[in-house]
Design a protein around this motif. Structure first.
Motif, short mmCIF file in Angstrom:
data_model
loop_
_atom_site.label_atom_id
_atom_site.label_comp_id
_atom_site.label_asym_id
_atom_site.label_seq_id
_atom_site.Cartn_x
_atom_site.Cartn_y
_atom_site.Cartn_z
N ILE A 192 -10.37 -8.72 2.21
CA ILE A 192 -9.22 -9.60 2.39
C ILE A 192 -8.67 -10.04 1.03
CG2 ILE A 192 -8.52 -11.89 3.21
CD1 ILE A 192 -10.41 -11.42 5.60
N LEU A 193 -9.55 -10.40 0.11
CA LEU A 193 -9.10 -10.78 -1.22
C LEU A 193 -8.42 -9.62 -1.96
CD1 LEU A 193 -12.03 -13.04 -2.45
CD2 LEU A 193 -9.71 -13.73 -1.81
N ILE A 194 -8.93 -8.42 -1.79
CA ILE A 194 -8.29 -7.26 -2.40
C ILE A 194 -6.90 -7.06 -1.82
CG2 ILE A 194 -8.38 -4.73 -2.58
CD1 ILE A 194 -11.39 -4.99 -2.93
N GLY A 229 -3.93 -7.47 -4.25
CA GLY A 229 -3.18 -6.23 -4.38
C GLY A 229 -1.70 -6.43 -4.10
N TYR A 230 -1.37 -7.30 -3.15
CA TYR A 230 0.05 -7.57 -2.92
C TYR A 230 0.66 -8.32 -4.08
CZ TYR A 230 4.45 -9.04 -1.04
OH TYR A 230 5.78 -9.27 -0.89
N PHE A 231 -0.08 -9.28 -4.64
CA PHE A 231 0.44 -10.03 -5.80
C PHE A 231 0.68 -9.11 -6.99
CE2 PHE A 231 -1.54 -14.03 -4.02
CZ PHE A 231 -0.32 -14.62 -3.75
N ILE A 232 -0.22 -8.19 -7.23
CA ILE A 232 -0.11 -7.32 -8.41
C ILE A 232 0.94 -6.23 -8.21
CG2 ILE A 232 -1.35 -5.62 -9.82
CD1 ILE A 232 -3.87 -7.31 -9.36
N PHE A 233 0.87 -5.52 -7.09
CA PHE A 233 1.71 -4.35 -6.89
C PHE A 233 2.98 -4.60 -6.09
CE2 PHE A 233 -2.72 -2.65 -7.05
CZ PHE A 233 -2.63 -2.08 -8.30
N LYS A 234 3.06 -5.74 -5.40
CA LYS A 234 4.18 -6.05 -4.51
C LYS A 234 4.36 -4.96 -3.45
CE LYS A 234 5.31 -9.78 -6.69
NZ LYS A 234 4.60 -10.95 -6.33
N ASN A 235 3.24 -4.43 -3.00
CA ASN A 235 3.22 -3.37 -2.00
C ASN A 235 2.02 -3.62 -1.10
OD1 ASN A 235 3.02 -1.00 -0.54
ND2 ASN A 235 3.69 0.26 -2.26
N ILE A 236 2.21 -3.59 0.22
CA ILE A 236 1.09 -3.90 1.10
C ILE A 236 0.19 -2.70 1.36
CG2 ILE A 236 2.28 -5.80 2.23
CD1 ILE A 236 2.74 -3.93 4.62
N TYR A 237 0.58 -1.52 0.91
CA TYR A 237 -0.19 -0.32 1.23
C TYR A 237 -1.17 0.10 0.15
CZ TYR A 237 3.29 0.01 4.87
OH TYR A 237 4.09 -0.27 5.93
N LEU A 238 -0.97 -0.28 -1.08
CA LEU A 238 -1.84 0.19 -2.15
C LEU A 238 -3.25 -0.41 -2.08
CD1 LEU A 238 0.59 0.34 -5.18
CD2 LEU A 238 -0.33 2.21 -3.84
N ALA A 239 -3.36 -1.68 -1.76
CA ALA A 239 -4.68 -2.31 -1.68
C ALA A 239 -5.52 -1.73 -0.53
CB ALA A 239 -4.55 -3.82 -1.56
N PRO A 240 -4.96 -1.55 0.68
CA PRO A 240 -5.77 -0.91 1.73
C PRO A 240 -6.17 0.53 1.40
CG PRO A 240 -3.95 -2.06 2.72
CD PRO A 240 -3.74 -2.10 1.25
N ILE A 241 -5.30 1.24 0.69
CA ILE A 241 -5.67 2.59 0.26
C ILE A 241 -6.84 2.53 -0.71
CG2 ILE A 241 -4.87 4.58 -1.10
CD1 ILE A 241 -2.13 4.16 0.24
N LEU A 242 -6.83 1.55 -1.60
CA LEU A 242 -7.94 1.37 -2.53
C LEU A 242 -9.23 1.02 -1.79
CD1 LEU A 242 -8.93 1.04 -5.50
CD2 LEU A 242 -8.29 -1.36 -5.27
N VAL A 243 -9.14 0.11 -0.83
CA VAL A 243 -10.32 -0.26 -0.04
C VAL A 243 -10.84 0.95 0.74
CG1 VAL A 243 -11.10 -1.66 1.93
CG2 VAL A 243 -9.70 -2.70 0.15
N ALA A 244 -9.95 1.71 1.34
CA ALA A 244 -10.37 2.88 2.12
C ALA A 244 -11.01 3.94 1.22
CB ALA A 244 -9.18 3.48 2.85
N VAL A 299 0.48 -12.21 3.54
CA VAL A 299 1.02 -12.77 2.29
C VAL A 299 2.49 -12.39 2.14
CG1 VAL A 299 0.84 -12.66 -0.22
CG2 VAL A 299 -1.22 -12.84 1.16
N LYS A 300 2.84 -11.16 2.48
CA LYS A 300 4.23 -10.73 2.39
C LYS A 300 5.10 -11.55 3.34
CE LYS A 300 7.25 -6.77 2.83
NZ LYS A 300 7.35 -5.34 3.01
#
Length: 74
Positions: free
Chosen positions: A9-11, A15-30, A63-64
């Motif tokens: 959840i924190l990632i 991840g949204y704060f850093i990249f302004k994209n909701i998909y990059l952090a879940p891709i990183l987690v996956a 967050v978005k």
């Protein structure tokens, strides 16, 4: 047991704060979860991998939405 969901959840939030994209952090987690699942965990926990990825996605989406509501109220 509670550390992994909280970290995903924190990632998602960070991840949204850093990249302004909701998909990059879940891709990183996956990606990290798949690597750990195949090397360390011996392919036993695919359900948790999907759940943690969805948690990161939902956290980024929340967050978005909060930022969109905040900016529309101004």
């Amino acid at each position: 047991m509670f550390a992994f969901p909280v970290v995903s959840i924190l990632i998602g939030i960070i991840g949204y704060f850093i990249f302004k994209n909701i998909y990059l952090a879940p891709i990183l987690v996956a990606t990290i979860s798949v690597i750990a699942n195949l090397t360390i965990l011996h392919s036993l926990l695919w359900f948790w991998l999907i759940l943690y990825t969805l948690l990161a996605l939902l956290a980024g989406l929340c967050v978005k939405l909060l930022f969109a509501l905040k900016s529309s109220n101004k």
